[in-house]
Design a protein around this motif. Structure first.
Motif, short mmCIF file in Angstrom:
data_model
loop_
_atom_site.label_atom_id
_atom_site.label_comp_id
_atom_site.label_asym_id
_atom_site.label_seq_id
_atom_site.Cartn_x
_atom_site.Cartn_y
_atom_site.Cartn_z
N ASP A 260 0.92 -1.16 -0.08
CA ASP A 260 0.15 0.05 -0.15
C ASP A 260 0.64 1.33 0.24
OD1 ASP A 260 0.97 0.07 2.61
OD2 ASP A 260 -0.79 -0.65 3.27
N ALA A 261 0.41 2.40 0.06
CA ALA A 261 0.73 3.76 -0.08
C ALA A 261 1.90 3.85 1.09
CB ALA A 261 -0.30 4.88 -0.38
N GLN A 262 1.33 3.41 2.22
CA GLN A 262 2.06 3.61 3.33
C GLN A 262 3.59 3.11 3.32
OE1 GLN A 262 0.13 2.63 7.16
NE2 GLN A 262 1.67 3.83 8.47
N ALA A 263 3.61 1.70 2.81
CA ALA A 263 4.63 0.89 2.59
C ALA A 263 5.74 1.59 1.73
CB ALA A 263 4.27 -0.43 2.40
N GLY A 264 5.16 2.23 0.79
CA GLY A 264 5.74 2.68 -0.37
C GLY A 264 6.62 3.93 0.30
N GLY A 265 6.06 4.66 1.07
CA GLY A 265 6.36 5.75 1.63
C GLY A 265 7.53 5.76 2.47
N GLU A 266 7.30 4.50 3.25
CA GLU A 266 8.45 4.02 4.57
C GLU A 266 9.35 3.68 3.48
OE1 GLU A 266 8.83 4.25 7.54
OE2 GLU A 266 10.82 2.79 7.45
N LEU A 267 9.55 2.91 2.42
CA LEU A 267 10.48 2.21 1.72
C LEU A 267 11.52 3.57 1.07
CD1 LEU A 267 11.78 -0.32 0.52
CD2 LEU A 267 10.36 0.14 -1.51
N ILE A 268 10.70 4.39 0.54
CA ILE A 268 11.35 5.47 0.05
C ILE A 268 12.07 6.60 0.96
CG2 ILE A 268 11.32 7.61 -1.54
CD1 ILE A 268 8.97 6.06 -3.00
N ALA A 269 11.19 6.65 2.14
CA ALA A 269 11.99 7.52 3.20
C ALA A 269 13.16 6.97 3.86
CB ALA A 269 10.98 7.68 4.19
N GLU A 270 13.16 5.44 3.56
CA GLU A 270 14.34 4.93 4.13
C GLU A 270 15.48 5.11 3.10
OE1 GLU A 270 15.31 4.00 7.20
OE2 GLU A 270 17.23 3.41 6.55
N ALA A 271 15.03 4.88 1.96
CA ALA A 271 16.09 5.17 1.04
C ALA A 271 16.65 6.94 1.22
CB ALA A 271 15.80 5.12 -0.43
N MET A 272 15.92 7.59 1.34
CA MET A 272 16.19 9.09 1.45
C MET A 272 17.21 9.15 3.05
SD MET A 272 12.86 11.22 0.49
CE MET A 272 12.64 11.77 -0.81
N ALA A 273 16.91 8.25 3.76
CA ALA A 273 17.62 8.21 5.03
C ALA A 273 18.83 7.93 5.00
CB ALA A 273 16.85 7.69 6.28
N ALA A 274 19.16 6.70 3.96
CA ALA A 274 20.37 6.19 3.77
C ALA A 274 21.28 7.16 2.96
CB ALA A 274 20.02 4.90 3.06
N LEU A 275 20.78 7.55 2.30
CA LEU A 275 21.45 8.75 1.29
C LEU A 275 21.96 9.65 2.27
CD1 LEU A 275 22.22 10.14 -1.42
CD2 LEU A 275 19.99 11.18 -1.39
N LEU A 276 21.13 10.51 3.05
CA LEU A 276 21.40 11.41 4.02
C LEU A 276 22.59 11.00 5.09
CD1 LEU A 276 18.24 13.27 4.53
CD2 LEU A 276 19.89 14.04 3.27
N TYR B 130 12.53 -8.51 -6.46
CA TYR B 130 12.68 -7.73 -5.05
C TYR B 130 12.89 -8.71 -4.08
CZ TYR B 130 12.31 -3.99 -1.87
OH TYR B 130 12.60 -3.00 -1.03
N ALA B 131 12.20 -9.68 -3.79
CA ALA B 131 11.97 -10.67 -2.89
C ALA B 131 13.57 -11.19 -2.77
CB ALA B 131 11.20 -11.58 -2.89
N ALA B 132 14.09 -11.42 -3.75
CA ALA B 132 15.27 -12.27 -3.71
C ALA B 132 16.63 -11.01 -3.54
CB ALA B 132 15.60 -13.15 -4.93
N LYS B 133 16.24 -9.85 -3.53
CA LYS B 133 17.13 -8.84 -3.84
C LYS B 133 18.09 -8.78 -2.18
CE LYS B 133 17.90 -3.93 -4.92
NZ LYS B 133 17.42 -2.79 -5.06
N PRO B 134 19.51 -8.70 -2.49
CA PRO B 134 20.30 -8.69 -1.17
C PRO B 134 20.05 -7.24 -0.50
CG PRO B 134 21.79 -9.14 -3.07
CD PRO B 134 20.19 -8.54 -3.72
N ALA B 135 20.01 -7.14 0.82
CA ALA B 135 19.26 -6.15 1.70
C ALA B 135 20.54 -5.19 1.54
CB ALA B 135 19.09 -6.42 2.99
N TRP B 136 21.60 -5.31 1.31
CA TRP B 136 22.76 -4.23 1.52
C TRP B 136 22.38 -3.52 0.14
CZ3 TRP B 136 25.73 -4.51 -3.02
CH2 TRP B 136 25.72 -5.72 -3.75
N GLN B 137 21.83 -3.81 -0.92
CA GLN B 137 21.78 -2.95 -2.18
C GLN B 137 21.01 -1.98 -2.08
OE1 GLN B 137 20.71 -5.84 -5.51
NE2 GLN B 137 22.62 -5.36 -6.32
N GLY B 138 19.95 -2.08 -1.00
CA GLY B 138 19.06 -0.91 -0.74
C GLY B 138 18.37 -0.61 -2.28
N LEU B 139 17.90 0.60 -2.28
CA LEU B 139 17.01 1.03 -3.55
C LEU B 139 17.94 1.32 -4.62
CD1 LEU B 139 13.60 2.75 -2.76
CD2 LEU B 139 13.95 0.41 -3.50
#
Ligand code: GLP
Length: 261
Positions: free
Chosen positions: A8-24, A252-261
């Protein structure tokens, strides 16, 4: 491009916010390009929560606008400058000094567009550009048949986009400006990472055309296929027309977590 299907939209928001946080965390003064509209709001809410909880320090982040209405006073509540200040800059605790956008009130509109492209380059370029998508496949305000090489410039909105955006103007289409300044598709493609979020069944057709159709000026978001690091995050409803949905899920299910988005 990578396609990530979220519940859902909330999960999308969380995923992208985490990518932004990782970037920062990697680059505290990163330049984040933000989009307006309803779709990105869960991203800004999730990122604000992370900042307030101390999960990420965004105090040196810089924010830039994607597009702007022409002719609305800068302090109009629906100018995109006002929207981004209200929904992104202020909640993140940033000052106006860390924010840049094109001047929709300029007498010489093309000079304002050229100035904005120059300012983005002088700032070192956009590190992560968040995008929504219009029902007609537009990104920013690049309406169908926008040049895939376009730079920031004035555009005329389609009737459909003015109808779609009338909800922000009390439902009165006559209040929606006809003209806008938008980063061009070429300008958008200069960002180091493009992240497009689409939610709801109303975006399913535009998403499928952008991801699985030919690269075409008729579908401006299809230009993401030309970018080496483009991520499309969609909820189940927006993914409903994708032929390769099962492949995208498995990948995506098989993606290594270290890769991030
Ligand atoms: C406007 C903005 C776009 C945005 C689109 C979709 O046209 N210029 O950047 O992607 O609206 O908005 P929403 O997310 O509300 O559907």
């Amino acid at each position: 491009m990578e396609v990530v299907i979220v519940p859902d939209a909330q999960a999308g928001g969380e995923l992208i916010a985490e990518a932004m946080a990782a970037l920062l965390r990697r680059k505290p003064h990163a330049l984040l390009g933000v989009a307006t509209g309803s779709t990105p709001l869960p991203v800004y809410e999730a990122l604000t929560t992370k900042v307030r909880s101390g999960a990420v320090d965004a105090s040196r982040a810089r924010i830039c606008q994607l597009d702007e209405y022409v002719g609305l006073p800068a302090d109009h509540p629906e100018s995109y400058r006002s929207v981004v200040l209200r929904e992104v800059v202020e909640p993140l605790g940033l000052s106006e000094a860390s924010f840049m956008g094109p001047d929709g009130t300029a007498g010489d509109v093309q000079a304002a567009c050229d100035d904005y492209d120059s300012a983005l380059a002088a700032a070192g370029g956009v590190d992560l550009q968040l995008l929504g998508i219009g029902t007609d496949g537009h990104i920013g305000f690049n309406e169908p048949c926008s040049s895939l090489a376009s730079r920031t410039r004035i555009k005329t909105l389609t009737e459909q986009t003015r109808v779609d955006n009338a909800r922000f103007f009390g439902g009165d289409i006559d209040q929606v400006p006809h003209h806008v300044i938008t980063q061009g598709i070429g300008t958008i493609l200069d960002a180091r990472h493009l992240v497009l979020l689409a939610t709801g069944a109303g975006k399913a057709e535009a998403v499928a055309a952008s991801v699985e159709g030919p690269v075409s000026a008729l579908v401006p978001a299809s230009a993401l296929q030309l970018h080496p690091h483009a991520t499309v995050v969609v909820d189940e409803a927006a993914a409903s027309e994708l032929k390769l949905a099962d492949y995208f899920r498995a990948t995506y299910a098989a993606k290594p977590a270290w890769q991030g988005l």
